[in-house]
Design a protein around this motif. Sequence first.
Motif, mmCIF file in Angstrom:
data_model
loop_
_atom_site.group_PDB
_atom_site.id
_atom_site.type_symbol
_atom_site.label_atom_id
_atom_site.label_comp_id
_atom_site.label_asym_id
_atom_site.label_seq_id
_atom_site.Cartn_x
_atom_site.Cartn_y
_atom_site.Cartn_z
ATOM 1 N N LEU A 150 -3.623 -10.333 -24.250
ATOM 2 C CA LEU A 150 -2.281 -9.770 -24.436
ATOM 3 C C LEU A 150 -1.238 -10.588 -23.700
ATOM 4 O O LEU A 150 -0.102 -10.745 -24.180
ATOM 5 C CB LEU A 150 -2.259 -8.320 -23.944
ATOM 6 C CG LEU A 150 -3.177 -7.331 -24.672
ATOM 7 C CD1 LEU A 150 -3.085 -5.959 -24.036
ATOM 8 C CD2 LEU A 150 -2.820 -7.262 -26.156
ATOM 9 N N TYR A 182 0.737 0.232 -21.411
ATOM 10 C CA TYR A 182 1.922 0.393 -22.252
ATOM 11 C C TYR A 182 2.518 1.795 -22.120
ATOM 12 O O TYR A 182 3.703 1.984 -22.417
ATOM 13 C CB TYR A 182 1.590 0.095 -23.710
ATOM 14 C CG TYR A 182 1.476 -1.382 -23.986
ATOM 15 C CD1 TYR A 182 2.600 -2.161 -24.203
ATOM 16 C CD2 TYR A 182 0.235 -2.008 -23.990
ATOM 17 C CE1 TYR A 182 2.506 -3.517 -24.444
ATOM 18 C CE2 TYR A 182 0.120 -3.367 -24.227
ATOM 19 C CZ TYR A 182 1.260 -4.119 -24.452
ATOM 20 O OH TYR A 182 1.152 -5.469 -24.681
ATOM 21 N N VAL A 193 -5.249 -0.467 -22.492
ATOM 22 C CA VAL A 193 -4.019 -0.814 -23.217
ATOM 23 C C VAL A 193 -3.088 0.398 -23.298
ATOM 24 O O VAL A 193 -1.865 0.281 -23.119
ATOM 25 C CB VAL A 193 -4.362 -1.354 -24.617
ATOM 26 C CG1 VAL A 193 -3.100 -1.551 -25.449
ATOM 27 C CG2 VAL A 193 -5.129 -2.664 -24.509
ATOM 28 N N TRP A 197 2.588 -9.805 -22.011
ATOM 29 C CA TRP A 197 2.092 -8.648 -22.751
ATOM 30 C C TRP A 197 3.204 -7.675 -23.130
ATOM 31 O O TRP A 197 3.072 -6.941 -24.101
ATOM 32 C CB TRP A 197 0.998 -7.949 -21.956
ATOM 33 C CG TRP A 197 1.428 -7.447 -20.592
ATOM 34 C CD1 TRP A 197 1.436 -8.148 -19.434
ATOM 35 C CD2 TRP A 197 1.899 -6.134 -20.284
ATOM 36 N NE1 TRP A 197 1.878 -7.367 -18.398
ATOM 37 C CE2 TRP A 197 2.171 -6.112 -18.893
ATOM 38 C CE3 TRP A 197 2.118 -4.981 -21.021
ATOM 39 C CZ2 TRP A 197 2.651 -4.986 -18.246
ATOM 40 C CZ3 TRP A 197 2.599 -3.853 -20.381
ATOM 41 C CH2 TRP A 197 2.865 -3.851 -19.009
ATOM 42 N N GLU A 238 0.235 -13.216 -25.571
ATOM 43 C CA GLU A 238 1.006 -12.697 -26.703
ATOM 44 C C GLU A 238 0.194 -12.651 -27.996
ATOM 45 O O GLU A 238 0.717 -12.812 -29.100
ATOM 46 C CB GLU A 238 2.293 -13.507 -26.906
ATOM 47 C CG GLU A 238 3.188 -13.511 -25.674
ATOM 48 C CD GLU A 238 4.417 -14.365 -25.859
ATOM 49 O OE1 GLU A 238 4.629 -14.872 -26.977
ATOM 50 O OE2 GLU A 238 5.179 -14.529 -24.883
ATOM 51 N N THR A 283 -9.202 -8.722 -22.325
ATOM 52 C CA THR A 283 -8.167 -8.134 -23.177
ATOM 53 C C THR A 283 -6.787 -8.340 -22.577
ATOM 54 O O THR A 283 -5.816 -8.643 -23.294
ATOM 55 C CB THR A 283 -8.443 -6.631 -23.371
ATOM 56 O OG1 THR A 283 -9.715 -6.461 -24.011
ATOM 57 C CG2 THR A 283 -7.361 -5.985 -24.230
ATOM 58 N N TYR A 284 -6.675 -8.176 -21.258
ATOM 59 C CA TYR A 284 -5.371 -8.403 -20.623
ATOM 60 C C TYR A 284 -4.918 -9.849 -20.798
ATOM 61 O O TYR A 284 -3.748 -10.116 -21.117
ATOM 62 C CB TYR A 284 -5.440 -8.061 -19.130
ATOM 63 C CG TYR A 284 -4.180 -8.478 -18.403
ATOM 64 C CD1 TYR A 284 -3.026 -7.708 -18.468
ATOM 65 C CD2 TYR A 284 -4.138 -9.670 -17.678
ATOM 66 C CE1 TYR A 284 -1.860 -8.101 -17.829
ATOM 67 C CE2 TYR A 284 -2.984 -10.073 -17.030
ATOM 68 C CZ TYR A 284 -1.855 -9.283 -17.114
ATOM 69 O OH TYR A 284 -0.705 -9.684 -16.484
ATOM 70 N N VAL A 333 1.154 -4.174 -30.442
ATOM 71 C CA VAL A 333 -0.152 -4.044 -29.801
ATOM 72 C C VAL A 333 -0.975 -2.912 -30.407
ATOM 73 O O VAL A 333 -2.220 -2.955 -30.393
ATOM 74 C CB VAL A 333 0.042 -3.847 -28.279
ATOM 75 C CG1 VAL A 333 0.640 -2.479 -27.985
ATOM 76 C CG2 VAL A 333 -1.273 -4.020 -27.539
ATOM 77 N N TRP A 352 -6.242 -7.506 -30.556
ATOM 78 C CA TRP A 352 -7.261 -7.304 -29.527
ATOM 79 C C TRP A 352 -8.359 -6.347 -29.977
ATOM 80 O O TRP A 352 -9.403 -6.243 -29.305
ATOM 81 C CB TRP A 352 -6.604 -6.724 -28.277
ATOM 82 C CG TRP A 352 -5.939 -5.400 -28.517
ATOM 83 C CD1 TRP A 352 -4.666 -5.192 -28.945
ATOM 84 C CD2 TRP A 352 -6.538 -4.107 -28.377
ATOM 85 N NE1 TRP A 352 -4.416 -3.849 -29.084
ATOM 86 C CE2 TRP A 352 -5.549 -3.154 -28.740
ATOM 87 C CE3 TRP A 352 -7.801 -3.657 -27.985
ATOM 88 C CZ2 TRP A 352 -5.797 -1.789 -28.714
ATOM 89 C CZ3 TRP A 352 -8.048 -2.298 -27.962
ATOM 90 C CH2 TRP A 352 -7.047 -1.371 -28.320
ATOM 91 N N HIS A 357 -1.746 -10.069 -30.083
ATOM 92 C CA HIS A 357 -1.875 -8.624 -30.178
ATOM 93 C C HIS A 357 -3.075 -8.170 -31.003
ATOM 94 O O HIS A 357 -3.286 -6.965 -31.167
ATOM 95 C CB HIS A 357 -0.600 -8.031 -30.791
ATOM 96 C CG HIS A 357 -0.220 -8.642 -32.113
ATOM 97 N ND1 HIS A 357 -0.814 -8.296 -33.302
ATOM 98 C CD2 HIS A 357 0.702 -9.607 -32.412
ATOM 99 C CE1 HIS A 357 -0.282 -8.996 -34.282
ATOM 100 N NE2 HIS A 357 0.651 -9.804 -33.779
#
Length: 590
Positions: A508, A584, A580, A274, A511, A504-505, A281, A515, A513
């Motif tokens: 991610l 991040y 998310v 991720w 890879e 969702t995790y 993202v 979502w 993005h």
Amino acid sequence: MGKLVAIILSAIFVMCCGSQVMSDAIDHRYKAGDLVPLYANKVGPFSNPSETYCYFDLPFCSPDYVKEKKETLGEVLNGDRLVNAPYKLEFRIDKDFQVACRKNLTREEVIQFRTAIKRDYYFQMYYDDLPIWGFLGKIDRLGTAVPNDRFFLYMHIHFDIFFSKDRVIEVSAHMDNTRVVDLTEDRELLVEFIYNVNWRETKIPFEKRMEKYFQSAFLPRHLDIHWSAIMNSCITVLILTGCFVTFYMRVLKKDFMEYTYNEVLTDDQEEKGWKYILGDVFRYPNHRSLIAAVLGSGTQLFILTILIMILGLVGVFYPYNRGNLLMALVFIYAITSGIAGYSSTTFYHQLEGTDWVRNLLFAGCLFSGPLLFTFCLLQTVAISYKANAALPFGTILVLVLLLTFVAFPLLVLGGIVGKNSQTEFQAPCHTTKCPRDIPPLRWYRGVLPQMALAGILPFAVVYTELYYIFASVWGHRVYTIYIILFAVFIILLIATALVTVALTYFQLAAEDHQWWWRSFLCGGSTGLYIFGYCFYYYYARTDMHGFLQSSFFFGYMACICYGFFLMLGTVGFIASLLFVRHIYGSIKCD
């Protein structure tokens, strides 16, 4: 804001309390010999709750002057058509073998009654706001062949009424199986409709006369099933939460530490997972206007559901009268249209959208459009059957005016406020100019498999409770334990949020993005499972039949499940967005 919500709830509370089936005596106090209002409401097949007709659509004895009761919007939406009944039940006056009327039934009327008995018709009345039910007749099965069946119409009805001082407390009616008329043959008959009235005194106070209906809603065995299902759902959510916390502490914390202490990668190191899509993202999704509209509509439906739950918890909804619920749904939906407009245009503005008028129209029509289309189709069906579900022109006009002069202006007002808001989209990372290519993914990482996986656990949480809700909405049960319903709803929200965040995790981590739409679709997939349950309930758990009942059941359930899809999809998206942003925002973004 808190005062505004309180005012709205107070107004809805007053309107709903006024929508009960009210008698002519406002204070419900009578003197001996006073005529207590008795209204005949409707008749219809017991297995088809949506297929009801006016009481005098069948050839009963009608009074010299049929007086229609002035009904509220909720009563009309519920299919109630109240008229004065042919029976006279004076306060504390006993009667034995009182003749209501004598009527010569023609051959056609005999066939009409026989068809009603064959379809297991029941009648409903209201006596001083208290409901009364009974069946029209019975069938004697003399053999396996249908021609051997004999059809009998009940002629004698017993009214047992309990009173306390000057108030009516309880009423029930039962039919005399020994006083019947044979309608098997197509011939003219003279029928004498008779009734008895028996008054008894009770110590139950007037304030507690409705507790009988609350207590009869669920047997102790059913309550045990409810609480057992809630405990199982809570344990499931706790286990899911524990797994998520453990995963967060062991995997995500490790990723945060590695990214913090290895800012400069060596030549043989390469960032994966991720963290590799750091610059993609928060790239805005496709169809920004549409996703903003679905989130606005989902937010409105979420607020609508919460307000309905609150009204149920404070005891607004009257047992055996869903008119309160229907009227509350109509008014709250109109009032909360401003929330849809504000939420949609605010998010659309954050996504740097420019055509906010188009976005506002999307938000206003996304749910109401399919609902109104379904409503028009079902009204056409009801009119063709001459059923009570066909609303009068005046009621339709009231609904149109409500949407035109309340819902639409509030939608526009909310949209204007959202457009002028200065909030910006909070992205902890900068977005690169060129999007990265998404690596090839296995089939089970596609949209449909992920949606199928996402809806299983939230649906399992509400599966047991669905039967009782369906039996209340599409049957003759009542649902009064709103505290259980509220608890199940909260568990459903938590399960939806956790499952969507987990998927969702994993998306991610692969890879991928893109979502934004995926999180919404996965969160709303529970609505598709509920719609699938509709088929199981209709064919396996009920005796509903006929085109009218089938069209109403599947038509309105499709709209309800679509509403759940929008609402739970919004919950899943917001939970994923917060997640998310958090992960991040926890790493250094250059």
